[in-house]
Write an enzyme that holds these catalytic residues in place. Structure first.
Site, PDB file in Angstrom:
ATOM      1  N   ASP A 571       0.835  -1.209   0.000  1.00  0.00           N
ATOM      2  CA  ASP A 571       0.000   0.000   0.000  1.00  0.00           C
ATOM      3  C   ASP A 571       0.864   1.251   0.000  1.00  0.00           C
ATOM      4  O   ASP A 571       0.387   2.339  -0.254  1.00  0.00           O
ATOM      5  CB  ASP A 571      -0.871   0.085   1.264  1.00  0.00           C
ATOM      6  CG  ASP A 571      -1.586  -1.203   1.550  1.00  0.00           C
ATOM      7  OD1 ASP A 571      -1.571  -2.088   0.682  1.00  0.00           O
ATOM      8  OD2 ASP A 571      -2.145  -1.328   2.646  1.00  0.00           O
ATOM      9  N   ASP A 572       2.130   1.092   0.355  1.00  0.00           N
ATOM     10  CA  ASP A 572       3.003   2.253   0.478  1.00  0.00           C
ATOM     11  C   ASP A 572       3.829   2.512  -0.771  1.00  0.00           C
ATOM     12  O   ASP A 572       4.626   3.430  -0.802  1.00  0.00           O
ATOM     13  CB  ASP A 572       3.978   2.058   1.657  1.00  0.00           C
ATOM     14  CG  ASP A 572       3.261   2.034   2.991  1.00  0.00           C
ATOM     15  OD1 ASP A 572       2.181   2.644   3.079  1.00  0.00           O
ATOM     16  OD2 ASP A 572       3.769   1.406   3.919  1.00  0.00           O
TER      17      ASP A 572
END
Ligand code: ATP
Ligand code: MG
Length: 701
Positions: A571-572
């Site tokens: 997600d990063d």
């Protein structure tokens, strides 16, 4: 690098090698975005263990490892059965055909279900304590306890530990706690905390340890989720110079739980007089009981509850860095065999080692590698109540010298914070007992790795950078010290029985040098079996995104030597003009700057590039903010990675928002970067929520 949509550009340079079309594309449907990192330049920095180290190492060459690894994946049943036979089993697992595990990890073939050593009966407390006492190790020290303040300490032999565990288990039984019942534990790092876990395990109760730093609300959520009739706590604790009244937090939590219609019958409270005295503790008659008033009156022997290998051992909620915590459920047999084996090999454990893990029992590391893994190996373990920089930055090394610690295991956040105080507090202490160092929790920046290796370990001690998760139970990708050269920042190679797969956004496994989503393609004994009360969420989170695989949620790169480099959570990952850039790599480039102490990088919407790079930077103590420094930080990223990864914005940060386990909470930073200040979400699980306002104040500075 070409620009383009999605992650395909990132894979353009990769040799195609899919394992076929059995994977269905739906990672995107599952909310998984981005994963792939093609930006990093590989800096060849290799660290080889000395001949002296290798002469006694359990695994001393990559060939020796390769032979064992090959067997572990070709014949997992035989491999793990041989290891498991060194433990005590009341009843051996049933297996007519040599199969000791059965697993479905593919959601298309029905429910995900994992079993190891099914039908075998054992007890992890018995294997951790009684087995050693019976073998004549009763007088060996199990725990060296070091209090918050220097000079306050205690120790417990295996025999004494067993007696204390038996007494508490007898008390719990007397309270009606039975096999399968949950017991919530909200305690600081006194020896009573692992004692409580072991006492539960002895009688088959399911422990649910909640880190004693969580708020009343977080505690009440967890109590409502697992519904224990008894909660174990402590009057209070001193952490550094702070006093925390734990019992008050429990009182609030139990009040809240009651308002939700659930009553906890007993609150067994350990009086920790050095922090909060009995008379200063609020008391509810009938419900609250002082530990010291009852437990020591119980017999020092207690029968063992024999557990099926697949009976539940404990519940533990993940640290919540990415959202609502999940109640991870581990069972008995596989977890026992796996934590013991990973501990032994990843730390090259020998009988005379003194082992210190700085993790709190409130996290999985405290379960697997402060309690079960080392005790199952009969190790002497340091349990530390305090914090690494109290009374000063030399405390850790003082403790290392005091107990002659030979294996030291901590987290990058602690290493970076100690680094900020320079070398003197380290060099002041001898540290000559140290042999092996370990790291866990986040990717370790190569420059922090170097400092840990060169300064703390005097360039003598291999570092095991252990990649694993609450969900995996034990180490998955880790060096075996002495086995092969280390590369700073890489967790190196998979543990025995672990088959990592790097998967692209189409769900296809890719091979050779590549980057993508880190998955695991075969079951291992220590893996979690379900999420408490929510098997559907278990399947959707971990098994549905990539069919047939366990999905870790982390991005990863594999280099030409087959080494794995964790690039951060998927997600990063940031997509800048089609370049997939891992937050971990940009952060490492920033941290390599001599004036940067710590950095956290997030993406933000950018009109031209799609996403831009937004970096929060903490400087070394005493360094002033300036435009030149900004430019030189950006330059560090340009030279380490490339101009395309240059941060668009440097935001000065006196500190970073971290979870109570020390991990950077990037979701909050993303909101600050996007100026969505009314959407910060729950910040109560932060170690220091006031950081958020400070950061907002510095937004345009
Ligand atoms: P949540 O799942 O609730 O967001 P969490 O992932 O922080 O919380 P943990 O299970 O404690 O909870 O942490 C596991 C994660 O920590 C891994 O998925 C990975 O992102 C990171 N991690 C742990 N060890 C390492 C390591 N050695 N190198 C890189 N990353 C690591
Ligand atoms: Mg996680």
């Amino acid at each position: 690098h070409s620009s383009g949509s999605g992650g395909s550009a990132a894979f353009a340079h990769l040799g195609k090698n899919s394992t076929g079309d059995r994977f269905v594309l739906n990672a995107a449907d599952m909310g998984v975005t981005g994963a792939v990192v093609d930006a990093a330049e590989e800096v060849e920095d290799r660290v080889v263990a000395s001949d002296e180290f290798r002469s006694t190492a359990l695994i001393s060459s990559r060939e020796q490892y390769a032979a064992m690894y090959r067997r572990s994946v070709e014949d997992p049943d035989g491999f793990w059965a041989d290891i498991a036979s060194h433990f005590y089993w009341k009843t051996k697992w049933q297996s007519e055909d040599g199969k000791i595990h059965s697993a479905n990890m593919d959601v298309r073939n029905g429910q995900v279900a994992i079993e190891w050593f099914k039908g075998g009966e054992t007890n992890i407390c018995y294997n951790s304590l009684d087995r050693h006492v019976e073998a004549g190790l009763g007088d060996k020290i199990a725990f060296f306890w070091e209090g918050n303040d220097p000079g306050v300490d205690d120790k417990l032999t295996y025999k004494e530990l067993l007696e204390r565990v038996c007494q508490l288990s007898n008390y719990l039984r007397d309270q009606g706690v039975k096999k399968g019942d949950a017991v919530a534990i909200y305690m600081p790092m006194l020896v009573e905390l692992p004692i409580a876990m072991l006492a539960c395990a002895r009688i088959g109760a399911v422990h649910s340890v909640v880190f004693a730093g969580f708020s009343a609300e977080a505690l009440s959520q967890r109590i409502l989720d697992c519904r224990p009739n008894i909660v174990l706590t402590t009057s209070g604790v001193r952490r550094g110079s702070k006093v925390i009244k734990l019992k008050e937090i429990v009182d609030d939590a139990l009040q809240h739980v009651l308002s939700e219609g659930f009553a906890v019958g007993t609150c067994l409270t350990y009086a920790n007089d050095s922090a909060v005295k009995r008379e200063d503790t609020a008391w509810q008659k009938g419900r609250d009981i002082w530990w010291q008033d009852v437990v020591p009156n119980y017999p020092k022997e207690s029968a063992v509850e024999w557990m099926d290998a697949e009976d539940t051992l404990f519940l533990l909620y993940t640290s919540g860095s990415t959202g609502k915590p999940k109640g991870v459920l581990h069972t008995t047999g596989g977890y026992m065999v796996y934590t013991a084996t990973t501990f032994k090999y990843a730390f090259d454990y020998h009988d005379d080692d003194i082992y210190w893990c700085t993790a709190d029992c409130g996290w999985i590391t405290g379960h697997s590698y402060l309690t079960y893994g080392p005790l199952l190996n009969g190790a002497s373990i340091v349990v530390f109540e305090g914090v690494p920089n109290y009374p000063d930055a030399g405390r850790c090394w003082e403790i290392v010298d005091k107990y002659k610690v030979s294996i030291f295991y901590t987290a990058p956040t602690a290493i970076r914070s100690l680094m900020q105080s320079g070398n003197e507090p380290v060099k002041r202490h001898s540290r000559k007992s140290l042999r092996v160092l370990g790291s866990v929790g986040e990717p370790i920046n190569p420059s922090a790795w170097r400092w840990y290796y060169d300064v703390v370990g005097d360039a003598r001690c291999p570092i095991s950078d252990t990649w694993w998760q609450t969900e995996t139970g034990g180490f998955m990708i880790t060096p075996l010290p002495g086995g092969w050269p280390l590369k700073p920042g890489s967790a190196t190679l998979p543990f025995f029985g672990v088959q990592p797969a790097i998967v692209n956004e189409n769900g296809l496994e890719i091979s050779g040098e590549c980057s993508g989503y880190l998955c695991i393609k075969a079951p291992w004994p220590g893996m979690m079996r379900t999420l408490q009360g929510d098997h559907a969420r278990y399947e959707t989170t971990y098994f549905a995104p990539f069919k047939g695989f366990y999905f870790s949620g982390d991005g990863c790169r594999r280099d030409k030597d087959g080494y794995y480099w964790l690039t951060g959570r998927v997600d990063d990952v940031i997509n800048v003009s089609g370049h997939r850039i891992g937050t971990a790599e940009v952060e490492s480039a920033l941290v390599s700057h001599p004036q940067c102490a710590e950095a956290a990088v997030v993406g933000f919407d950018h009109e031209i590039k799609g996403q831009g790079i937004y970096a929060f930077v903490t400087l070394l103590e005493g360094v002033e903010y300036s435009q030149q420094l900004r430019a030189s930080l950006v330059n560090a990223v340009r030279t380490h990675i490339g101009p395309f990864a240059a941060p668009d914005k440097i935001h000065w940060a006196p500190g970073l928002p971290k979870t109570r386990s020390g991990k950077i909470m990037r979701r909050i930073l993303r909101k600050i970067a996007a100026k969505q200040l009314d959407e910060l979400g729950d910040i109560s699980t932060l170690a220091d929520p006031s950081i958020v306002d400070q950061l907002i104040g510095l937004r345009d500075k």
